[in-house]
Write an enzyme that holds these catalytic residues in place. Structure first.
Site, mmCIF file in Angstrom:
data_model
loop_
_atom_site.group_PDB
_atom_site.id
_atom_site.type_symbol
_atom_site.label_atom_id
_atom_site.label_comp_id
_atom_site.label_asym_id
_atom_site.label_seq_id
_atom_site.Cartn_x
_atom_site.Cartn_y
_atom_site.Cartn_z
ATOM 1 N N TYR A 71 49.051 -9.951 3.979
ATOM 2 C CA TYR A 71 49.922 -9.539 5.081
ATOM 3 C C TYR A 71 49.326 -10.021 6.406
ATOM 4 O O TYR A 71 50.004 -10.621 7.240
ATOM 5 C CB TYR A 71 50.085 -8.014 5.097
ATOM 6 C CG TYR A 71 50.955 -7.541 6.235
ATOM 7 C CD1 TYR A 71 52.327 -7.428 6.080
ATOM 8 C CD2 TYR A 71 50.392 -7.261 7.485
ATOM 9 C CE1 TYR A 71 53.134 -7.031 7.142
ATOM 10 C CE2 TYR A 71 51.186 -6.878 8.554
ATOM 11 C CZ TYR A 71 52.558 -6.762 8.378
ATOM 12 O OH TYR A 71 53.344 -6.394 9.428
ATOM 13 N N SER B 62 69.755 21.762 20.713
ATOM 14 C CA SER B 62 68.687 22.377 19.910
ATOM 15 C C SER B 62 69.319 23.263 18.841
ATOM 16 O O SER B 62 70.540 23.362 18.746
ATOM 17 C CB SER B 62 67.737 23.160 20.805
ATOM 18 O OG SER B 62 68.466 24.139 21.490
ATOM 19 N N GLU C 23 66.871 20.913 4.700
ATOM 20 C CA GLU C 23 65.750 19.978 4.855
ATOM 21 C C GLU C 23 64.619 20.656 5.605
ATOM 22 O O GLU C 23 64.775 21.780 6.085
ATOM 23 C CB GLU C 23 66.203 18.703 5.569
ATOM 24 C CG GLU C 23 66.782 18.936 6.934
ATOM 25 C CD GLU C 23 67.628 17.748 7.424
ATOM 26 O OE1 GLU C 23 68.175 17.014 6.590
ATOM 27 O OE2 GLU C 23 67.736 17.596 8.636
ATOM 28 N N LYS D 77 61.894 21.391 8.586
ATOM 29 C CA LYS D 77 61.873 21.285 10.039
ATOM 30 C C LYS D 77 60.518 20.712 10.431
ATOM 31 O O LYS D 77 59.492 21.387 10.349
ATOM 32 C CB LYS D 77 62.092 22.651 10.687
ATOM 33 C CG LYS D 77 62.232 22.569 12.198
ATOM 34 C CD LYS D 77 62.706 23.893 12.786
ATOM 35 C CE LYS D 77 63.123 23.753 14.249
ATOM 36 N NZ LYS D 77 62.067 23.239 15.107
ATOM 37 N N GLU E 67 62.416 12.751 14.027
ATOM 38 C CA GLU E 67 61.194 13.337 14.547
ATOM 39 C C GLU E 67 60.035 12.359 14.393
ATOM 40 O O GLU E 67 59.847 11.764 13.336
ATOM 41 C CB GLU E 67 60.909 14.609 13.734
ATOM 42 C CG GLU E 67 60.031 15.587 14.433
ATOM 43 C CD GLU E 67 60.805 16.601 15.286
ATOM 44 O OE1 GLU E 67 61.995 16.365 15.601
ATOM 45 O OE2 GLU E 67 60.197 17.615 15.657
ATOM 46 N N LYS F 13 72.139 23.023 7.308
ATOM 47 C CA LYS F 13 73.319 22.478 7.990
ATOM 48 C C LYS F 13 74.485 22.544 7.011
ATOM 49 O O LYS F 13 74.315 22.203 5.835
ATOM 50 C CB LYS F 13 73.080 21.011 8.383
ATOM 51 C CG LYS F 13 71.911 20.822 9.340
ATOM 52 C CD LYS F 13 71.475 19.376 9.490
ATOM 53 C CE LYS F 13 70.223 19.317 10.373
ATOM 54 N NZ LYS F 13 69.597 17.994 10.429
ATOM 55 N N CYS G 137 18.751 32.542 9.694
ATOM 56 C CA CYS G 137 17.813 33.624 9.881
ATOM 57 C C CYS G 137 16.631 33.330 8.969
ATOM 58 O O CYS G 137 16.810 33.027 7.792
ATOM 59 C CB CYS G 137 18.463 34.949 9.495
ATOM 60 S SG CYS G 137 17.276 36.240 9.095
ATOM 61 N N CYS H 158 15.700 40.267 5.149
ATOM 62 C CA CYS H 158 16.895 40.535 5.959
ATOM 63 C C CYS H 158 17.946 41.233 5.098
ATOM 64 O O CYS H 158 18.364 40.708 4.066
ATOM 65 C CB CYS H 158 17.442 39.220 6.499
ATOM 66 S SG CYS H 158 18.965 39.398 7.431
HETATM 67 S S1 IVH Z 1 68.689 18.851 13.557
HETATM 68 C C1 IVH Z 1 71.723 19.882 17.270
HETATM 69 N N1 IVH Z 1 66.891 18.659 11.749
HETATM 70 O O1 IVH Z 1 64.105 20.951 15.900
HETATM 71 C C2 IVH Z 1 70.261 19.797 16.963
HETATM 72 N N2 IVH Z 1 66.184 19.149 13.965
HETATM 73 O O2 IVH Z 1 65.417 23.127 17.536
HETATM 74 C C3 IVH Z 1 70.053 19.021 15.721
HETATM 75 N N3 IVH Z 1 63.763 19.353 14.204
HETATM 76 O O3 IVH Z 1 64.777 19.189 18.824
HETATM 77 C C4 IVH Z 1 68.666 19.059 15.287
HETATM 78 N N4 IVH Z 1 63.272 18.932 12.119
HETATM 79 O O4 IVH Z 1 62.954 18.320 17.316
HETATM 80 C C5 IVH Z 1 67.119 18.899 13.036
HETATM 81 N N5 IVH Z 1 65.386 18.401 10.013
HETATM 82 C C6 IVH Z 1 65.625 18.640 11.313
HETATM 83 C C7 IVH Z 1 64.595 18.886 12.218
HETATM 84 C C8 IVH Z 1 64.919 19.147 13.551
HETATM 85 C C9 IVH Z 1 62.775 19.206 13.307
HETATM 86 C C10 IVH Z 1 63.544 19.713 15.611
HETATM 87 C C11 IVH Z 1 64.085 18.746 16.597
HETATM 88 C C12 IVH Z 1 64.980 19.525 17.476
HETATM 89 C C13 IVH Z 1 64.580 20.932 17.224
HETATM 90 C C14 IVH Z 1 65.781 21.816 17.326
#
Ligand code: IVH
Length: 787
Positions: A40, A86, A117, A119, A177, A294, A431, A437
């Site tokens: 590579y 958020s 999924e 976070k 992320e 979701k 010690c 001790c």
């Molecule tokens: S979906 C409408 N999926 O969590 C917002 N967010 O509190 C859609 N995050 O700013 C976000 N893993 O930094 C989504 N699997 C995931 C995530 C994720 C981490 C973070 C992301 C976001 C914050 C939301």
């Protein structure tokens, strides 16, 4: 430069770009490398050279863009086409029930299909692909405007610079992320420490610090990763009709998507996913702070829509935080079994990692000084999984001014007032009180009684503390002298001290059952297997596996007790430090007394046996001589001496050393060593011990025509079992081994021989079939089995 050469260069550059990008994707996204690193690097260098000569050849997705660009004066602001919102958070099962109910009510449906999924605990980023080419990357910022970190993002190897599609959308905003894997974080911090630079507190901060570098060449040296989980603006393509289909599409385009994503049904599916990921959390390669649910179907998502700044169709289900802020009330030290002094921070109680934490380890003196933790400081504590809580860092902005004094480790043991010593090259201060001790005594007894040691059931910490405190037990042998009266006396004193009067005493009775049980458990522990007894003694550097080696190879406690360093050193996996530590332990008069006292109480290892037959090989005078660790006398030099007829015994009597063809420096070192007091006795004793052991070893292997030859048997032989073949080999003096190496003389292969046969072919080891083996051993075919 003429046109054709330009065209050749252009074609070559295009080919190299595509090829290198393909390998990068295989390595960083698919985890399945397709070429060696060196190859590579070679292709990469070739492309770099081409582009240096003709800059117009650098494609928008050239991997050379990933090395970073000159520093920026500042980051530009970027307005997100679609805001980055958020998520609402949930913490309890009840929060999740409510979420699911709101979703079902909103849709007026039955059970809902969810995408679940992890976070990721990193930083949200928006990647803009225009006609399939990465054109801009922006941080989340306040959700509406973020910072342009395109140059930094290009250095992230797993982010494709061009999407894998012949017909990419005109505009695609990929959201995901940026994070740092735990292993990359650890490696990076080790480098920072080595270079005397500041370390990062956790992978998230490290990722943030790396992403916000104005000099992207710095970012390129940090290993960042990326996972995609959402979409912003999209032009020139239809959105897939579910979140799971979106992730599948991302994957096709060459974007990294985490493996843990799943589709589940209804509330039970959500909670099941949460539990499953929670159990895997600490073993995952990156940090997560929860899971995200979701509604999977796009049409459900659209029907539910958004409330203020968060989607109604999604929820983050958070794990208990593993890090929290609290203040240091005091710094104390604990004294361990070997006297190790561990500084511990006493903390204002804080809920972290699912429990209330009031203490956190500071590991050792250097760690306290490096982190500069002081009494009164606000600190970040971390408790991950079952790991003991630790202080990660001080929040310096919150330190009172003028600051509290720097912490200093006490010079004397807080328990026994002996001096605290720290040897050069040791991180741990100790010690020096030894078993004087009481803290060390308690720990020694705790260790001795432990489940994997003598296994004294019911002898818990509180009893041990009290037994030592009230002078009932000074050394482990005293456990076996305890009487009912002493136990009851101890209990009475402890109750008085604690101001507690047990119910039974109120009733005018004294409970004795617990004491009966304890005495019984102590008596029952008297006959442990040898390795457990050895482990229980608490010899420094002797863990379970070393104890096992000693027991297996030497067989008898009596032999382990008097084994000299040189004999210990020739045992497998026992190095110099460990060997010295064992021999010193048994040479120490106080330990000898303690052991004799134990034996006098009837403690006796079970199942002792003669030394292992394998010891014969290790008793080779060459090995023993080398194991004496005489300066400059390496194994080849030892062999030189032995081969000229210098036995250990003879060596002990020698006075002239420069006649054996040794280099003068070696001969001189040997002479000097032999002049040290005790050296000759040591060699003589080793020679005697060797003779003694050889006489005890189980019958020597057969001598025969195959002596010195090693065989490996594999596959099914037509007329005999492998055991029968092994017997024939051993009867001829040969040895049978389990795996093929360069040292293997013959591999005997039958039907369906597998990897051992291929290994033999690879190494060029002679291969025999059954008939070949019989011919070699000069024996006829075995009699056919009776019908
Ligand atoms: S979906 C409408 N999926 O969590 C917002 N967010 O509190 C859609 N995050 O700013 C976000 N893993 O930094 C989504 N699997 C995931 C995530 C994720 C981490 C973070 C992301 C976001 C914050 C939301």
């Amino acid at each position: 430069m003429n046109d054709t050469s330009h065209q050749d260069g252009a074609a070559r550059a295009a080919w190299l770009t595509a090829e290198l990008n393909r390998h990068l994707h295989a390595y960083h996204v698919l985890d399945a490398p397709t070429i060696p690193d060196a190859e590579y690097d070679r292709l990469f260098a070739e492309l770099q050279a081409l582009e240096a000569a003709q800059p117009e050849l650098q494609a928008t997705d050239s991997p050379t863009l990933r090395v970073g660009a000159p520093p920026l004066p500042q980051f530009e602001q970027i307005t997100h086409t679609v805001p980055m919102l958020s998520l609402n958070n949930g913490f309890s099962d009840e929060d999740i029930e409510n979420f699911d109910r709101r979703v079902r009510d909103g849709l007026g449906d039955g059970e809902v299909e969810y995408a679940a999924e992890v976070k990721y605990d990193g930083l949200a980023i928006n990647l803009r692909y225009v006609d399939g080419v990465l054109s801009q990357a922006a941080t989340r910022g306040d959700g509406y405007t973020g910072e342009d970190v395109t140059a930094n993002i290009r250095t992230v190897r797993s982010i494709p610079l061009r999407l894998n599609s012949a017909t990419p959308p005109a505009v695609l905003d990929v959201r995901g992320e940026v994070l740092m894997f735990k292993s990359d974080f650890a490696a990076m911090n080790a480098r920072q420490r080595a270079a005397g630079n500041k370390e990062f507190v956790n992978p998230r901060n490290a990722a943030a610090g790396s992403l916000r570098q104005l000099d992207s060449r710095v970012t390129a040296e940090r290993k960042l990763s990326f996972f995609a989980y959402g979409v912003g603006a999209l032009e020139g393509a239809e959105l897939p009709d579910s979140h799971s289909a979106l992730l599948a599409w991302f994957q096709q385009l060459g974007l990294p998507v985490a493996r843990e994503a799943d589709v589940v049904q209804g509330l039970d599916g959500l909670l099941g996913y949460y539990r499953r990921i929670g159990a895997e959390r600490s073993a995952m390669p990156y940090e997560i702070d929860g899971v995200v649910y979701k509604a999977n179907r796009l049409r459900d998502q659209r029907a539910l829509g958004f409330v203020s700044r968060a989607p109604r169709f999604a929820l983050a289900h958070k794990f208990p935080a593993e890090e929290a802020l609290t203040t240091v009330l005091a710094i104390e030290v604990q004294v361990g079994r070997t006297g190790a002094i561990t500084p511990v921070a006493r903390l204002a109680p804080v809920f972290v990692g699912g429990v209330t934490v009031t203490n956190a380890t500071l590991h050792n003196e250097d760690e306290v000084l490096r982190k500069d933790v002081r009494v009164g400081d606000t600190v970040i504590v971390r408790r991950a999984g079952d790991v003991i809580p630790e202080v990660l860092a001080v929040v310096l902005e919150k330190r009172a001014q003028p600051g509290p004094p720097r912490y200093e480790l006490p010079k004397r043991c807080p328990v026994c007032d002996s001096h605290v010593v720290r040897e050069v090259d040791e991180a741990i201060a100790r010690c020096s009180g030894g078993l004087f001790c009481s803290a060390q005594r308690k720990e020694a007894i705790r260790h001795f009684a432990g489940r994997r040691m003598m296994d004294i059931e019911g002898l818990g910490d509180r009893y041990i503390d009290n037994l030592v405190e009230y002078g009932k037990v000074h050394r482990v042998a005293d456990l076996y002298l305890l009487t009912m009266d002493e136990l009851l006396d101890m209990k009475r004193l402890a109750d008085e001290r604690d101001g507690s009067t047990p119910e039974t005493v109120v009733q005018g009775k004294v409970a004795t059952k617990w004491a009966d049980n304890l005495l019984e458990a102590i008596a029952a522990s008297k006959k442990p297997p040898l390795e457990r007894l050895l482990f229980a003694l608490g010899i420094r550097h002797v863990g379970e596996s070393t104890a096992k080696t000693l027991a297996e190879w030497l067989g008898r406690f009596e032999l382990v007790r008097r084994a000299p360093v040189a004999l210990l050193r020739v045992l497998p996996d026992i190095g110099g430090t460990v060997a010295v530590s064992i021999a010193e332990f048994f040479a120490e008069p106080r330990n000898q007394e303690a052991i004799d006292a134990l034996l006098a109480q009837g403690v006796a290892p079970q199942g002792e046996h003669a030394p292992s037959a394998h010891l014969r090989e290790q008793l080779d005078p060459v090995k023993l001589l080398a194991a004496l660790a005489i300066p400059k006398l390496t194994e080849p030099r030892s062999r030189q001496l032995i081969e000229q007829g210098v036995t250990l015994d003879k060596l002990a009597g020698l006075t002239i050393f420069n006649v054996w063809g040794l280099p003068p420096a070696v001969a001189q070192a040997l002479e000097e060593w032999m002049a040290l007091p005790g050296s000759r006795e040591q060699v003589r004793a080793l020679a005697a011990l060797r003779e003694e052991l050889l006489a005890q070893l189980p019958a020597a292997a057969q001598q025969g025509p195959m002596t010195g030859k090693t065989f490996v048997l594999t596959g099914t032989l037509p007329n005999m079992s492998r055991d029968e073949a092994a017997e024939l080999v051993e009867a001829a003096g040969g040895k049978v081994a389990g795996s093929v190496s360069k040292k293997t003389s013959y591999v005997v292969a039958g039907a369906e021989a597998g990897s051992k046969l291929s290994k033999a072919q690879e190494l060029g080891v002679a291969i025999l079939d059954e008939a070949g083996l019989l011919a070699l051993l000069n024996v006829g075919a075995p009699p056919a089995a009776a019908e």
